[in-house]
Motif scaffolding. Structure first.
Motif, PDB file in Angstrom:
ATOM      1  N   VAL A 242      -6.585  -9.537  32.321  1.00 18.17           N
ATOM      2  CA  VAL A 242      -6.126  -9.145  33.649  1.00 18.17           C
ATOM      3  C   VAL A 242      -7.347  -9.003  34.551  1.00 18.17           C
ATOM      4  O   VAL A 242      -8.357  -8.412  34.155  1.00 18.17           O
ATOM      5  N   LYS A 243      -7.262  -9.565  35.758  1.00 21.73           N
ATOM      6  CA  LYS A 243      -8.332  -9.411  36.752  1.00 21.73           C
ATOM      7  C   LYS A 243      -7.751  -8.758  38.004  1.00 21.73           C
ATOM      8  O   LYS A 243      -6.762  -9.233  38.567  1.00 21.73           O
ATOM      9  N   LEU A 244      -8.386  -7.676  38.417  1.00 28.42           N
ATOM     10  CA  LEU A 244      -8.017  -6.992  39.651  1.00 28.42           C
ATOM     11  C   LEU A 244      -9.071  -7.302  40.702  1.00 28.42           C
ATOM     12  O   LEU A 244     -10.243  -6.954  40.543  1.00 28.42           O
ATOM     13  N   LYS A 245      -8.667  -7.926  41.781  1.00 31.70           N
ATOM     14  CA  LYS A 245      -9.600  -8.347  42.820  1.00 31.70           C
ATOM     15  C   LYS A 245      -9.704  -7.268  43.897  1.00 31.70           C
ATOM     16  O   LYS A 245      -8.701  -6.871  44.497  1.00 31.70           O
ATOM     17  N   ARG A 246     -10.961  -6.801  44.141  1.00 31.30           N
ATOM     18  CA  ARG A 246     -11.196  -5.770  45.142  1.00 31.30           C
ATOM     19  C   ARG A 246     -12.437  -6.137  45.953  1.00 31.30           C
ATOM     20  O   ARG A 246     -13.298  -6.896  45.506  1.00 31.30           O
ATOM     21  N   ALA A 247     -12.536  -5.575  47.136  1.00 25.98           N
ATOM     22  CA  ALA A 247     -13.677  -5.876  48.007  1.00 25.98           C
ATOM     23  C   ALA A 247     -14.991  -5.426  47.380  1.00 25.98           C
ATOM     24  O   ALA A 247     -16.040  -6.054  47.583  1.00 25.98           O
ATOM     25  N   SER A 248     -14.961  -4.375  46.605  1.00 27.59           N
ATOM     26  CA  SER A 248     -16.177  -3.854  45.967  1.00 27.59           C
ATOM     27  C   SER A 248     -16.546  -4.595  44.690  1.00 27.59           C
ATOM     28  O   SER A 248     -17.574  -4.307  44.079  1.00 27.59           O
ATOM     29  N   GLY A 249     -15.734  -5.554  44.291  1.00 24.38           N
ATOM     30  CA  GLY A 249     -16.003  -6.321  43.084  1.00 24.38           C
ATOM     31  C   GLY A 249     -14.795  -6.340  42.165  1.00 24.38           C
ATOM     32  O   GLY A 249     -13.997  -5.402  42.133  1.00 24.38           O
ATOM     33  N   ASP A 250     -14.656  -7.429  41.426  1.00 20.07           N
ATOM     34  CA  ASP A 250     -13.502  -7.585  40.552  1.00 20.07           C
ATOM     35  C   ASP A 250     -13.640  -6.741  39.283  1.00 20.07           C
ATOM     36  O   ASP A 250     -14.745  -6.544  38.766  1.00 20.07           O
ATOM     37  N   ILE A 251     -12.516  -6.259  38.826  1.00 19.37           N
ATOM     38  CA  ILE A 251     -12.433  -5.579  37.536  1.00 19.37           C
ATOM     39  C   ILE A 251     -11.658  -6.498  36.596  1.00 19.37           C
ATOM     40  O   ILE A 251     -10.605  -7.021  36.962  1.00 19.37           O
ATOM     41  N   GLU A 252     -12.162  -6.671  35.403  1.00 21.31           N
ATOM     42  CA  GLU A 252     -11.541  -7.622  34.484  1.00 21.31           C
ATOM     43  C   GLU A 252     -11.495  -7.050  33.070  1.00 21.31           C
ATOM     44  O   GLU A 252     -12.457  -6.470  32.576  1.00 21.31           O
ATOM     45  N   ILE A 253     -10.347  -7.201  32.438  1.00 17.42           N
ATOM     46  CA  ILE A 253     -10.178  -6.907  31.011  1.00 17.42           C
ATOM     47  C   ILE A 253      -9.854  -8.225  30.332  1.00 17.42           C
ATOM     48  O   ILE A 253      -8.873  -8.891  30.685  1.00 17.42           O
ATOM     49  N   VAL A 254     -10.669  -8.591  29.363  1.00 18.70           N
ATOM     50  CA  VAL A 254     -10.485  -9.871  28.664  1.00 18.70           C
ATOM     51  C   VAL A 254     -10.402  -9.602  27.164  1.00 18.70           C
ATOM     52  O   VAL A 254     -11.299  -8.973  26.595  1.00 18.70           O
ATOM     53  N   ARG A 255      -9.345 -10.076  26.542  1.00 20.16           N
ATOM     54  CA  ARG A 255      -9.196  -9.919  25.091  1.00 20.16           C
ATOM     55  C   ARG A 255      -9.283 -11.302  24.449  1.00 20.16           C
ATOM     56  O   ARG A 255      -8.319 -12.054  24.419  1.00 20.16           O
ATOM     57  N   ASN A 256     -10.461 -11.620  23.924  1.00 15.79           N
ATOM     58  CA  ASN A 256     -10.682 -12.915  23.308  1.00 15.79           C
ATOM     59  C   ASN A 256     -10.592 -12.876  21.788  1.00 15.79           C
ATOM     60  O   ASN A 256     -10.751 -13.897  21.138  1.00 15.79           O
ATOM     61  N   VAL A 260      -9.605  -6.192  20.200  1.00 17.82           N
ATOM     62  CA  VAL A 260     -10.756  -5.748  20.987  1.00 17.82           C
ATOM     63  C   VAL A 260     -10.786  -6.496  22.319  1.00 17.82           C
ATOM     64  O   VAL A 260     -10.617  -7.714  22.361  1.00 17.82           O
ATOM     65  N   ALA A 261     -11.006  -5.757  23.389  1.00 19.18           N
ATOM     66  CA  ALA A 261     -11.107  -6.369  24.716  1.00 19.18           C
ATOM     67  C   ALA A 261     -12.425  -5.976  25.361  1.00 19.18           C
ATOM     68  O   ALA A 261     -13.033  -4.958  25.024  1.00 19.18           O
ATOM     69  N   SER A 267     -21.150  -2.815  38.904  1.00 25.60           N
ATOM     70  CA  SER A 267     -22.135  -1.723  38.862  1.00 25.60           C
ATOM     71  C   SER A 267     -22.010  -0.846  37.615  1.00 25.60           C
ATOM     72  O   SER A 267     -22.493   0.283  37.594  1.00 25.60           O
ATOM     73  N   GLN A 268     -21.344  -1.367  36.581  1.00 25.93           N
ATOM     74  CA  GLN A 268     -21.240  -0.631  35.328  1.00 25.93           C
ATOM     75  C   GLN A 268     -21.500  -1.581  34.170  1.00 25.93           C
ATOM     76  O   GLN A 268     -21.226  -2.784  34.268  1.00 25.93           O
ATOM     77  N   PRO A 269     -22.024  -1.064  33.071  1.00 26.90           N
ATOM     78  CA  PRO A 269     -22.271  -1.944  31.925  1.00 26.90           C
ATOM     79  C   PRO A 269     -20.970  -2.460  31.327  1.00 26.90           C
ATOM     80  O   PRO A 269     -19.953  -1.751  31.307  1.00 26.90           O
ATOM     81  N   THR A 270     -21.013  -3.683  30.878  1.00 29.92           N
ATOM     82  CA  THR A 270     -19.860  -4.251  30.185  1.00 29.92           C
ATOM     83  C   THR A 270     -19.671  -3.529  28.855  1.00 29.92           C
ATOM     84  O   THR A 270     -20.632  -3.276  28.131  1.00 29.92           O
ATOM     85  N   ARG A 271     -18.433  -3.184  28.549  1.00 31.65           N
ATOM     86  CA  ARG A 271     -18.199  -2.487  27.282  1.00 31.65           C
ATOM     87  C   ARG A 271     -16.922  -2.986  26.622  1.00 31.65           C
ATOM     88  O   ARG A 271     -16.065  -3.600  27.265  1.00 31.65           O
ATOM     89  N   GLU A 272     -16.825  -2.708  25.331  1.00 27.84           N
ATOM     90  CA  GLU A 272     -15.657  -3.107  24.568  1.00 27.84           C
ATOM     91  C   GLU A 272     -14.692  -1.936  24.442  1.00 27.84           C
ATOM     92  O   GLU A 272     -15.110  -0.786  24.308  1.00 27.84           O
TER      93      GLU A 272
END
Length: 322
Positions: A242-256, A260-261, A267-272
């Motif tokens: 799921v990708k949420l598009k915002r003016a401050s930057g997109d938020i994305e959750i990806v489960r490959n 685990v996603a 502006s935050q570290p990528t985490r699982e």
């Protein structure tokens, strides 16, 4: 303890349950509901396993009604089996195998075995009736649980469910979304609280949960949702991202990979994060926690999947990344 009753009647089954209780005290009282499961012969054991596990949280009487899909009067008979103790989790299990004409009246088969003054929940783990609330078992149930993912055409079933929805209907395609909905709600409750401008939902072309999540996000956020379809999910890993598009930057959750996603935020570290696909037991346990109608599910399915309702934008299939 397992007691087999071949070529029997419901009256004999009921008497046998009383006898087991009186002789051994094996069947505990205090059941909170009756769970009636309609399936075929092949679906008996998977359904019992999930129900037994769920019964440890919700002690109940489980009635499994299975038929051989035959209309032959010559072979009409009823075989029953009673499971208690270690073979029934925290429940008591009654398995009814109906052959031929013996399967023609499901309501009469289970009515005499229902717990008195206890709610009834009906579950169809496989093929569901055209309108659950009007089916023989659905008419006596407080909650009716189907699984769109188990139907021949999951997407057509959602439309059918929307057109026939009755308060008390529920579906595992919606229940499987609970962890995703919780994660997304938690993310949006954190600063900077920017408005979501658009949404992308990626998942298998055969997954009704993908459609339901897209519908939920579209209604809750009031934005356009773009569906990106991946090939059919043979290994049942479910939603991809799921990708949420915002003016401050997109938020994305990806489960490959299963369970685990990856959470990507500006502006935050990528985490699982843990995001496993839910089992039948997990879904059943959640649906048995509430016996009142799920108003949110009712709103989503009726507002988004009727035949005249516009669908979210669908992008052509792409190859799965996992």
């Amino acid at each position: 303890m397992i007691v087999d009753l071949p070529n029997t009647t419901i009256s004999k089954v009921s008497k046998q349950i009383i006898q087991i209780r009186e002789q051994g005290g094996v069947v505990a009282l205090g059941r909170v509901l009756t769970l009636v499961i309609e399936t075929d012969f092949e679906g008996i054991e998977p359904a019992i396993k999930a129900a037994n596990d769920a019964s440890r949280e919700h002690p109940c009487r489980i009635i499994v009604l299975a038929d051989d899909n035959s209309n032959s009067a010559q072979n009409a008979k009823l075989d029953a089996q009673i499971r208690v103790g270690g073979d029934a989790g925290a429940s008591e299990v009654i398995v009814l195998r109906a052959f031929g004409e013996a399967a023609s009246d499901p309501e009469s088969l289970v009515t005499g075995l229902l717990l008195p003054d206890a709610p009834v929940v009906a579950w169809w783990p496989d093929e569901a009736p055209a309108k659950a609330a009007d089916s023989a078992i659905g008419r006596i149930a407080t909650r009716r649980i189907t699984d769109a993912a188990s139907q021949k055409d999951p997407h057509a079933f959602l439309t059918q469910l929307a057109n026939t929805y009755t308060p008390g209907d529920s579906d595992f395609a919606w229940t499987r979304l609970t962890p995703w909905r919780e994660q997304l709600a938690t993310i949006l409750d954190q600063p900077p609280y920017d408005k979501v401008l658009g949404v992308e939902v990626t998942g298998p072309v055969d997954s009704p949960s993908v459609d339901l999540l897209a519908a939920w996000l579209g209604i809750q956020l009031g934005v356009e949702v773009n569906l990106i379809r991946t090939p059919a999910d043979d290994q049942k890993h479910g939603l991809v991202g799921v990708k949420l598009k915002r003016a401050s930057g997109d938020i994305e959750i990806v489960r490959n990979e299963p369970g685990v996603a990856t959470l990507i935020q500006p502006s935050q570290p990528t985490r699982e994060i843990s995001l496993p696909r839910r089992s039948l037991r997990d879904c059943l346990m959640e649906d048995l926690r509430r016996l009142d109608p799920d108003e949110i599910f009712g709103k989503i399915v009726t507002r988004s999947f009727k035949e005249t309702t516009p669908r979210p934008t669908v992008t052509a299939e792409r190859k799965a990344t996992n």
